[in-house]
Design a protein around this motif. Structure first.
Motif, PDB file in Angstrom:
ATOM      1  N   PHE A  55       0.859  -1.222   0.206  1.00 54.03           N
ATOM      2  CA  PHE A  55      -0.075  -0.008   0.014  1.00 54.03           C
ATOM      3  C   PHE A  55       0.773   1.163  -0.093  1.00 54.03           C
ATOM      4  CE2 PHE A  55      -2.542   3.440   2.103  1.00 54.03           C
ATOM      5  CZ  PHE A  55      -3.677   3.459   1.395  1.00 54.03           C
ATOM      6  N   ALA A  56       2.010   1.102   0.705  1.00 51.57           N
ATOM      7  CA  ALA A  56       2.805   2.357   0.845  1.00 51.57           C
ATOM      8  C   ALA A  56       3.615   2.569  -0.547  1.00 51.57           C
ATOM      9  CB  ALA A  56       3.619   2.203   2.089  1.00 51.57           C
ATOM     10  N   ALA A  57       3.824   1.452  -1.140  1.00 51.54           N
ATOM     11  CA  ALA A  57       4.398   1.654  -2.526  1.00 51.54           C
ATOM     12  C   ALA A  57       3.601   1.788  -3.722  1.00 51.54           C
ATOM     13  CB  ALA A  57       5.164   0.190  -2.708  1.00 51.54           C
ATOM     14  N   GLY A  58       2.335   1.807  -3.486  1.00 47.32           N
ATOM     15  CA  GLY A  58       1.574   2.414  -4.469  1.00 47.32           C
ATOM     16  C   GLY A  58       0.896   0.978  -5.158  1.00 47.32           C
ATOM     17  N   LYS A  59       1.473  -0.077  -4.834  1.00 47.43           N
ATOM     18  CA  LYS A  59       1.174  -1.241  -5.589  1.00 47.43           C
ATOM     19  C   LYS A  59      -0.552  -1.624  -5.407  1.00 47.43           C
ATOM     20  CE  LYS A  59       5.540  -3.222  -5.123  1.00 47.43           C
ATOM     21  NZ  LYS A  59       6.674  -4.335  -4.443  1.00 47.43           N
ATOM     22  N   THR A  60      -0.935  -1.301  -4.622  1.00 47.92           N
ATOM     23  CA  THR A  60      -2.488  -1.508  -3.932  1.00 47.92           C
ATOM     24  C   THR A  60      -3.154  -0.257  -3.417  1.00 47.92           C
ATOM     25  OG1 THR A  60      -4.096  -2.972  -3.238  1.00 47.92           O
ATOM     26  CG2 THR A  60      -1.728  -2.639  -1.738  1.00 47.92           C
ATOM     27  N   ASP A  61      -4.385  -0.219  -3.834  1.00 49.46           N
ATOM     28  CA  ASP A  61      -5.012   1.052  -3.132  1.00 49.46           C
ATOM     29  C   ASP A  61      -6.219   0.572  -2.486  1.00 49.46           C
ATOM     30  OD1 ASP A  61      -6.556  -0.142  -5.385  1.00 49.46           O
ATOM     31  OD2 ASP A  61      -7.155   2.036  -6.351  1.00 49.46           O
ATOM     32  N   ASN A  62      -6.224  -0.821  -2.157  1.00 53.14           N
ATOM     33  CA  ASN A  62      -7.433  -1.359  -1.261  1.00 53.14           C
ATOM     34  C   ASN A  62      -6.870  -1.246   0.366  1.00 53.14           C
ATOM     35  OD1 ASN A  62      -9.653  -2.432  -0.277  1.00 53.14           O
ATOM     36  ND2 ASN A  62      -9.379  -4.349  -1.631  1.00 53.14           N
ATOM     37  N   ILE A  63      -7.350   0.042   0.919  1.00 47.61           N
ATOM     38  CA  ILE A  63      -7.244   0.265   2.244  1.00 47.61           C
ATOM     39  C   ILE A  63      -7.860  -0.798   3.151  1.00 47.61           C
ATOM     40  CG2 ILE A  63      -8.936   2.102   2.408  1.00 47.61           C
ATOM     41  CD1 ILE A  63      -5.200   1.952   3.837  1.00 47.61           C
ATOM     42  N   ALA A  64      -8.990  -1.114   2.807  1.00 43.54           N
ATOM     43  CA  ALA A  64      -9.966  -2.095   3.635  1.00 43.54           C
ATOM     44  C   ALA A  64      -9.165  -3.561   3.869  1.00 43.54           C
ATOM     45  CB  ALA A  64     -11.026  -2.304   2.896  1.00 43.54           C
ATOM     46  N   ASP A  65      -8.181  -3.986   2.889  1.00 40.01           N
ATOM     47  CA  ASP A  65      -7.564  -5.187   3.107  1.00 40.01           C
ATOM     48  C   ASP A  65      -6.494  -4.889   3.952  1.00 40.01           C
ATOM     49  OD1 ASP A  65      -9.148  -6.508   1.486  1.00 40.01           O
ATOM     50  OD2 ASP A  65      -7.943  -6.565  -0.301  1.00 40.01           O
ATOM     51  N   VAL A  66      -5.903  -3.863   3.757  1.00 39.81           N
ATOM     52  CA  VAL A  66      -4.609  -3.501   4.715  1.00 39.81           C
ATOM     53  C   VAL A  66      -5.175  -3.411   6.011  1.00 39.81           C
ATOM     54  CG1 VAL A  66      -2.926  -1.934   5.159  1.00 39.81           C
ATOM     55  CG2 VAL A  66      -3.580  -2.171   2.708  1.00 39.81           C
ATOM     56  N   LEU A  67      -6.342  -2.792   6.250  1.00 37.84           N
ATOM     57  CA  LEU A  67      -6.769  -2.616   7.676  1.00 37.84           C
ATOM     58  C   LEU A  67      -7.218  -3.914   8.320  1.00 37.84           C
ATOM     59  CD1 LEU A  67      -8.407   1.039   7.353  1.00 37.84           C
ATOM     60  CD2 LEU A  67      -6.451   0.442   8.449  1.00 37.84           C
ATOM     61  N   ILE A  68      -7.897  -4.543   7.470  1.00 41.51           N
ATOM     62  CA  ILE A  68      -8.158  -6.083   8.098  1.00 41.51           C
ATOM     63  C   ILE A  68      -7.063  -6.825   8.363  1.00 41.51           C
ATOM     64  CG2 ILE A  68      -9.544  -8.151   7.430  1.00 41.51           C
ATOM     65  CD1 ILE A  68     -11.453  -6.361   5.851  1.00 41.51           C
ATOM     66  N   ALA A  69      -6.152  -6.957   7.544  1.00 40.78           N
ATOM     67  CA  ALA A  69      -4.921  -7.774   7.842  1.00 40.78           C
ATOM     68  C   ALA A  69      -4.335  -7.149   8.954  1.00 40.78           C
ATOM     69  CB  ALA A  69      -3.930  -7.724   6.555  1.00 40.78           C
ATOM     70  N   SER A  70      -4.264  -5.924   9.262  1.00 42.05           N
ATOM     71  CA  SER A  70      -3.518  -5.491  10.424  1.00 42.05           C
ATOM     72  C   SER A  70      -4.484  -5.628  11.557  1.00 42.05           C
ATOM     73  CB  SER A  70      -3.392  -3.786  10.151  1.00 42.05           C
ATOM     74  OG  SER A  70      -2.916  -3.161  11.515  1.00 42.05           O
ATOM     75  N   LYS A  71      -5.684  -5.589  11.560  1.00 44.26           N
ATOM     76  CA  LYS A  71      -6.454  -5.921  12.877  1.00 44.26           C
ATOM     77  C   LYS A  71      -6.400  -7.374  13.152  1.00 44.26           C
ATOM     78  CE  LYS A  71      -9.164  -4.499  15.888  1.00 44.26           C
ATOM     79  NZ  LYS A  71      -8.603  -3.510  16.872  1.00 44.26           N
ATOM     80  N   LYS A  72      -6.275  -8.390  12.131  1.00 48.68           N
ATOM     81  CA  LYS A  72      -6.472  -9.649  12.219  1.00 48.68           C
ATOM     82  C   LYS A  72      -4.919 -10.007  12.868  1.00 48.68           C
ATOM     83  CE  LYS A  72      -9.076 -11.834   8.750  1.00 48.68           C
ATOM     84  NZ  LYS A  72      -8.727 -12.646   7.489  1.00 48.68           N
ATOM     85  N   ALA A  73      -3.610  -9.429  12.477  1.00 50.70           N
ATOM     86  CA  ALA A  73      -2.547  -9.385  13.118  1.00 50.70           C
ATOM     87  C   ALA A  73      -2.308  -8.961  14.749  1.00 50.70           C
ATOM     88  CB  ALA A  73      -1.200  -9.055  12.512  1.00 50.70           C
ATOM     89  N   THR A  74      -3.092  -7.935  14.699  1.00 58.84           N
ATOM     90  CA  THR A  74      -3.292  -7.507  16.081  1.00 58.84           C
ATOM     91  C   THR A  74      -3.478  -8.612  17.228  1.00 58.84           C
ATOM     92  OG1 THR A  74      -2.978  -5.238  15.167  1.00 58.84           O
ATOM     93  CG2 THR A  74      -3.957  -5.561  17.718  1.00 58.84           C
TER      94      THR A  74
END
Length: 99
Positions: A55-74
């Motif tokens: 997401f930071a590199a601009g390879k994806t623009d789906n912030i929902a997937d990033v947030l869901i993966a972060s929450k799952k890891a937490t």
């Protein structure tokens, strides 16, 4: 001493061996489950880091997937820490037992 007394002691010793064997199996199962949880937590953490990097590199623009993966890891990390705490409490409880 009668022979009957010796056989009853042998019976008790065999029961003790069976209990130790069952206890060892239960502990082994708990240990394997804890190791499995650690591996799963590690996978979720790596997925979250990869999605964040993409997401930071601009390879994806789906912030929902990033947030869901972060929450799952937490959540996985919190669960793993609580599991570790419970295992340590159980270990300390066993160590305090008088034999």
């Amino acid at each position: 001493m009668r022979i009957g007394d010796i056989s009853s002691v042998n019976h008790l010793l065999s029961n003790e061996k069976n209990i130790k064997s069952e206890s060892k199996q239960v502990f082994e199962d708990i240990y394997k489950a804890a190791i499995g949880q650690l591996e799963e937590t590690n996978v979720l953490q790596k997925q979250s880091e990869q999605l964040t990097t993409d997401f930071a590199a601009g390879k994806t623009d789906n912030i929902a997937d990033v947030l869901i993966a972060s929450k799952k890891a937490t959540i996985a990390i919190q669960y793993t820490v609580r599991l570790r705490d419970k295992l340590m409490d159980a270990y300390n409880e066993i160590m305090r037992m008088q034999v």
